[in-house]
Scaffold this motif. Structure first.
Motif, mmCIF file in Angstrom:
data_model
loop_
_atom_site.group_PDB
_atom_site.id
_atom_site.type_symbol
_atom_site.label_atom_id
_atom_site.label_comp_id
_atom_site.label_asym_id
_atom_site.label_seq_id
_atom_site.Cartn_x
_atom_site.Cartn_y
_atom_site.Cartn_z
ATOM 1 N N ILE A 104 -16.037 20.740 -25.222
ATOM 2 C CA ILE A 104 -14.638 20.248 -24.251
ATOM 3 C C ILE A 104 -13.652 21.464 -24.413
ATOM 4 C CG2 ILE A 104 -12.689 18.777 -24.375
ATOM 5 C CD1 ILE A 104 -14.455 16.546 -25.131
ATOM 6 N N LEU A 105 -13.494 22.046 -25.706
ATOM 7 C CA LEU A 105 -12.651 23.272 -25.779
ATOM 8 C C LEU A 105 -13.045 24.525 -24.894
ATOM 9 C CD1 LEU A 105 -9.949 23.977 -27.486
ATOM 10 C CD2 LEU A 105 -11.571 24.867 -29.102
ATOM 11 N N SER A 106 -14.441 25.017 -25.022
ATOM 12 C CA SER A 106 -14.752 25.900 -24.508
ATOM 13 C C SER A 106 -14.570 25.688 -22.841
ATOM 14 C CB SER A 106 -16.258 26.177 -24.741
ATOM 15 O OG SER A 106 -17.094 25.091 -24.463
ATOM 16 N N GLY A 107 -14.973 24.617 -22.461
ATOM 17 C CA GLY A 107 -14.742 24.325 -20.918
ATOM 18 C C GLY A 107 -13.451 24.256 -20.612
ATOM 19 N N PHE A 108 -12.411 23.814 -21.243
ATOM 20 C CA PHE A 108 -11.052 23.885 -21.010
ATOM 21 C C PHE A 108 -10.428 25.315 -20.758
ATOM 22 C CE2 PHE A 108 -6.412 23.686 -21.904
ATOM 23 C CZ PHE A 108 -6.155 22.729 -21.050
ATOM 24 N N MET A 109 -10.972 26.100 -21.860
ATOM 25 C CA MET A 109 -10.363 27.577 -22.028
ATOM 26 C C MET A 109 -10.946 28.407 -20.955
ATOM 27 S SD MET A 109 -8.118 27.341 -24.363
ATOM 28 C CE MET A 109 -7.712 29.117 -24.607
ATOM 29 N N GLY A 110 -12.295 28.258 -20.667
ATOM 30 C CA GLY A 110 -13.089 29.037 -19.825
ATOM 31 C C GLY A 110 -12.500 28.939 -18.499
ATOM 32 N N VAL A 111 -12.485 27.671 -17.806
ATOM 33 C CA VAL A 111 -12.382 27.358 -16.608
ATOM 34 C C VAL A 111 -10.757 27.381 -16.341
ATOM 35 C CG1 VAL A 111 -12.498 25.389 -14.779
ATOM 36 C CG2 VAL A 111 -14.346 25.931 -16.094
ATOM 37 N N GLY A 112 -9.988 27.006 -17.240
ATOM 38 C CA GLY A 112 -8.517 27.148 -17.146
ATOM 39 C C GLY A 112 -8.161 28.409 -17.051
ATOM 40 N N LEU A 113 -8.579 29.501 -17.772
ATOM 41 C CA LEU A 113 -8.090 30.913 -17.709
ATOM 42 C C LEU A 113 -8.710 31.308 -16.489
ATOM 43 C CD1 LEU A 113 -8.880 32.210 -21.334
ATOM 44 C CD2 LEU A 113 -6.640 31.712 -20.332
ATOM 45 N N ILE A 114 -9.864 31.022 -16.013
ATOM 46 C CA ILE A 114 -10.338 31.692 -14.696
ATOM 47 C C ILE A 114 -9.455 31.222 -13.454
ATOM 48 C CG2 ILE A 114 -12.340 31.186 -12.990
ATOM 49 C CD1 ILE A 114 -14.128 31.562 -15.530
ATOM 50 N N TRP A 115 -9.192 29.893 -13.453
ATOM 51 C CA TRP A 115 -8.507 29.320 -12.558
ATOM 52 C C TRP A 115 -7.041 29.701 -12.599
ATOM 53 C CZ3 TRP A 115 -8.834 23.572 -10.550
ATOM 54 C CH2 TRP A 115 -10.198 23.578 -10.088
#
Length: 107
Positions: free
Chosen positions: A29-40
């Motif tokens: 959950i943390l890696s998905g949030f950080m990864g996609v959030g930063l990309i967006w």
């Protein structure tokens, strides 16, 4: 992928990464949030700079937001939540196929 693929491709990529890389649900959950959030967030900032904030100012008129930067942060949070859900789904799907070890007297 966000530049050439549909918006949901980042969610699919987060699910695939969480499926193939082992970890617990919190890490996924943390890696998905950080990864996609930063990309967006970077993609929203790039669009804002390229259009000289024309699109962002029109969006501010529609939503109760006072600043372009706050709009970009809200976009990152929404993208992060979508990525977190995608990564959680991928990790949960992987856990279906993992066989739990039986506890032994010697372990």
């Amino acid at each position: 992928m966000g530049l050439i693929a549909p918006w949901w491709s980042a969610i699919t990529a987060a699910a695939l990464v969480a499926f193939f890389l082992p970890g617990n649900n919190f890490n996924a959950i943390l890696s998905g949030f950080m990864g996609v959030g930063l990309i967006w967030m970077v993609l929203a900032w790039k669009i804002d700079v390229e259009t000289k904030s024309i699109m962002s100012n029109k969006m501010i008129e529609l939503f109760p937001v006072d600043d372009v930067n706050m709009l970009i942060i809200i976009t990152a949070i929404i993208g992060g939540l979508a990525g977190a859900l995608g990564a959680f789904s991928g990790n949960s799907f992987r856990q279906i196929f993992i066989r739990k070890k039986e506890k032994s007297f010697y372990n």
